[in-house]
Structure formats: C-alpha cells, structure tokens
Design a protein around this motif. Structure first.
Motif, mmCIF file in Angstrom:
data_model
loop_
_atom_site.group_PDB
_atom_site.id
_atom_site.type_symbol
_atom_site.label_atom_id
_atom_site.label_comp_id
_atom_site.label_asym_id
_atom_site.label_seq_id
_atom_site.Cartn_x
_atom_site.Cartn_y
_atom_site.Cartn_z
ATOM 1 N N GLY A 15 0.783 -1.226 0.000
ATOM 2 C CA GLY A 15 0.000 0.000 0.000
ATOM 3 C C GLY A 15 0.815 1.275 0.000
ATOM 4 N N ASP A 16 2.087 1.196 0.375
ATOM 5 C CA ASP A 16 2.907 2.415 0.327
ATOM 6 C C ASP A 16 3.563 2.598 -1.045
ATOM 7 N N TRP A 17 3.262 1.713 -2.001
ATOM 8 C CA TRP A 17 3.729 1.851 -3.383
ATOM 9 C C TRP A 17 2.571 2.006 -4.360
ATOM 10 N N PHE A 18 1.385 1.470 -3.997
ATOM 11 C CA PHE A 18 0.265 1.373 -4.928
ATOM 12 C C PHE A 18 -1.040 1.815 -4.284
ATOM 13 N N THR A 19 -1.961 2.276 -5.125
ATOM 14 C CA THR A 19 -3.353 2.515 -4.750
ATOM 15 C C THR A 19 -4.171 1.436 -5.449
ATOM 16 N N GLY A 20 -4.992 0.706 -4.693
ATOM 17 C CA GLY A 20 -5.805 -0.351 -5.274
ATOM 18 C C GLY A 20 -5.092 -1.688 -5.251
ATOM 19 N N ASP A 21 -5.691 -2.660 -5.932
ATOM 20 C CA ASP A 21 -5.173 -4.030 -5.937
ATOM 21 C C ASP A 21 -4.205 -4.241 -7.096
ATOM 22 N N VAL A 22 -2.960 -4.521 -6.731
ATOM 23 C CA VAL A 22 -1.883 -4.744 -7.692
ATOM 24 C C VAL A 22 -1.149 -6.010 -7.261
ATOM 25 N N MET A 44 -5.447 -4.182 -11.214
ATOM 26 C CA MET A 44 -6.885 -4.314 -11.325
ATOM 27 C C MET A 44 -7.467 -2.948 -11.714
ATOM 28 N N PRO A 45 -8.683 -2.910 -12.290
ATOM 29 C CA PRO A 45 -9.255 -1.636 -12.716
ATOM 30 C C PRO A 45 -9.161 -0.574 -11.616
ATOM 31 N N GLY A 46 -8.696 0.615 -12.012
ATOM 32 C CA GLY A 46 -8.582 1.744 -11.091
ATOM 33 C C GLY A 46 -7.320 1.771 -10.249
ATOM 34 N N GLU A 64 -1.324 -6.685 -21.693
ATOM 35 C CA GLU A 64 -2.754 -6.970 -21.662
ATOM 36 C C GLU A 64 -3.509 -5.760 -21.138
ATOM 37 N N GLY A 65 -4.683 -5.508 -21.683
ATOM 38 C CA GLY A 65 -5.582 -4.508 -21.137
ATOM 39 C C GLY A 65 -5.308 -3.089 -21.586
ATOM 40 N N VAL A 66 -5.843 -2.152 -20.771
ATOM 41 C CA VAL A 66 -5.737 -0.724 -21.053
ATOM 42 C C VAL A 66 -5.275 -0.034 -19.781
ATOM 43 N N GLY A 67 -4.277 0.827 -19.931
ATOM 44 C CA GLY A 67 -3.736 1.516 -18.771
ATOM 45 C C GLY A 67 -3.579 2.997 -19.002
ATOM 46 N N LEU A 68 -3.038 3.635 -17.991
ATOM 47 C CA LEU A 68 -2.772 5.062 -18.003
ATOM 48 C C LEU A 68 -1.372 5.291 -17.477
ATOM 49 N N CYS A 69 -0.735 6.351 -17.944
ATOM 50 C CA CYS A 69 0.554 6.738 -17.397
ATOM 51 C C CYS A 69 0.703 8.247 -17.526
ATOM 52 N N GLN A 70 1.594 8.790 -16.709
ATOM 53 C CA GLN A 70 1.818 10.238 -16.737
ATOM 54 C C GLN A 70 3.190 10.543 -16.174
ATOM 55 N N ARG A 71 3.868 11.490 -16.807
ATOM 56 C CA ARG A 71 5.083 12.033 -16.199
ATOM 57 C C ARG A 71 4.683 13.333 -15.537
ATOM 58 N N ARG A 72 5.365 13.686 -14.461
ATOM 59 C CA ARG A 72 5.021 14.886 -13.685
ATOM 60 C C ARG A 72 5.016 16.097 -14.612
ATOM 61 N N GLY A 73 3.892 16.820 -14.622
ATOM 62 C CA GLY A 73 3.758 18.008 -15.452
ATOM 63 C C GLY A 73 3.219 17.754 -16.846
ATOM 64 N N GLY A 96 -0.703 2.766 -14.331
ATOM 65 C CA GLY A 96 -1.672 1.859 -13.747
ATOM 66 C C GLY A 96 -2.780 1.538 -14.723
ATOM 67 N N ALA A 97 -3.839 0.939 -14.196
ATOM 68 C CA ALA A 97 -4.961 0.503 -15.012
ATOM 69 C C ALA A 97 -5.938 1.644 -15.248
ATOM 70 N N ALA A 98 -6.674 1.541 -16.344
ATOM 71 C CA ALA A 98 -7.795 2.448 -16.590
ATOM 72 C C ALA A 98 -8.880 2.153 -15.549
ATOM 73 N N PRO A 99 -9.809 3.084 -15.342
ATOM 74 C CA PRO A 99 -10.845 2.864 -14.323
ATOM 75 C C PRO A 99 -11.711 1.635 -14.582
ATOM 76 N N ASN A 100 -11.890 1.285 -15.859
ATOM 77 C CA ASN A 100 -12.818 0.216 -16.223
ATOM 78 C C ASN A 100 -12.144 -1.010 -16.834
ATOM 79 N N ARG A 101 -10.817 -1.067 -16.807
ATOM 80 C CA ARG A 101 -10.078 -2.175 -17.428
ATOM 81 C C ARG A 101 -8.888 -2.567 -16.565
ATOM 82 N N LEU A 102 -8.535 -3.834 -16.597
ATOM 83 C CA LEU A 102 -7.276 -4.231 -15.966
ATOM 84 C C LEU A 102 -6.139 -3.927 -16.931
ATOM 85 N N MET A 103 -4.934 -3.894 -16.413
ATOM 86 C CA MET A 103 -3.753 -3.685 -17.250
ATOM 87 C C MET A 103 -2.617 -4.503 -16.659
ATOM 88 N N VAL A 104 -1.891 -5.194 -17.538
ATOM 89 C CA VAL A 104 -0.732 -5.977 -17.129
ATOM 90 C C VAL A 104 0.455 -5.476 -17.926
#
Length: 137
Positions: A15-22, A44-46, A64-73, A96-104
C-alpha cells in the motif's frame, strides 16, 4: 543455460507503493554483476502506482488490457497492449490501469551502483487520476 522453475508466489503490491489491488510476479533478477530486473505487474481496474522515479530509467511493456501513465507536469496518456513506455532516468511518473479495465505490464529496471532501483513518492490523487482521457469504453 539456466532454467529457474516458478517457485515464487504472486505478491500483493504494498500500500505504500500502490493505490488499489496490484499483484507482482518476478520475471528476472540477473545475478551480479548484472543489475537488471523485470516484474510482471497486474493492475486491477482503477489501481495505480504512486508517483515514483528510477535512477536509471524504466521501461514498461503492456501485455494486456488498457492503462494510463503520466510524467510529472505532462498529460495523462492511455496505453494499450503492445505499447512500450520509456520513463527517463529521474523522471517522476506513475502508471496503472484504466478505471474500467485491468492492465498488465512487464516492468524492466536496472539498479544503479548502490543497487537503488526505485524511489517511491506520494500517492497519485483521485483528481490527478481522473484527468485521464477516455479509454474508449
């Protein structure tokens, strides 16, 4: 040639590295003097990493799946199976994962001379995560 039989259990991301189930499965940890490691990470989604940076960059390859990523700024980007993302050395980012999809993805990292691989920072806020563009359903 060396074959390592799968004997390690899948580990829940802390939990100190991730939000949600990873969930994390180790793929490679080359013996010294190599400092390369790889992990198969199931979001897992979200779910998502916290903000973090790597001293010698990181590559993630989405399997697998659909995810999101961002660099600061920067903007939140949508990533899909087959996409490869390089985060530059020292670049603060999350993924991480999109809100409605898992991502691996396979995460490829290299430790520096002090064996540091990652520096964990603050959690990605819900507002930061919600800034993502639509993932197309």
């Amino acid at each position: 040639m060396q074959i390592t039989r799968s004997s390690l259990d899948t580990v829940k991301g802390p939990g100190d590295w991730f939000t949600g189930d990873v969930y994390i499965d180790p793929v490679a940890a080359a013996p010294p003097p190599s400092r390369v490691q790889a992990n198969l990470v199931h979001f897992m989604p979200g779910s998502r990493t916290h903000w973090h940076r790597h001293p010698l960059s990181q590559t993630v390859f989405v399997t697998e799946g659909v995810g999101l990523c961002q660099r600061r700024g920067g903007p939140v980007e949508v990533i899909r199976a087959g996409d490869r993302v390089l985060f530059e050395a020292g670049e603060e980012h999350w993924h991480g994962a999109a809100p409605n999809r898992l991502m691996v993805h396979v995460a490829l990292n290299e430790g520096d001379a002090d064996d540091d691989v990652v520096h964990w920072l603050d959690p990605v806020t819900d507002a930061e995560y919600a800034a993502a563009p639509s993932t197309g359903g």
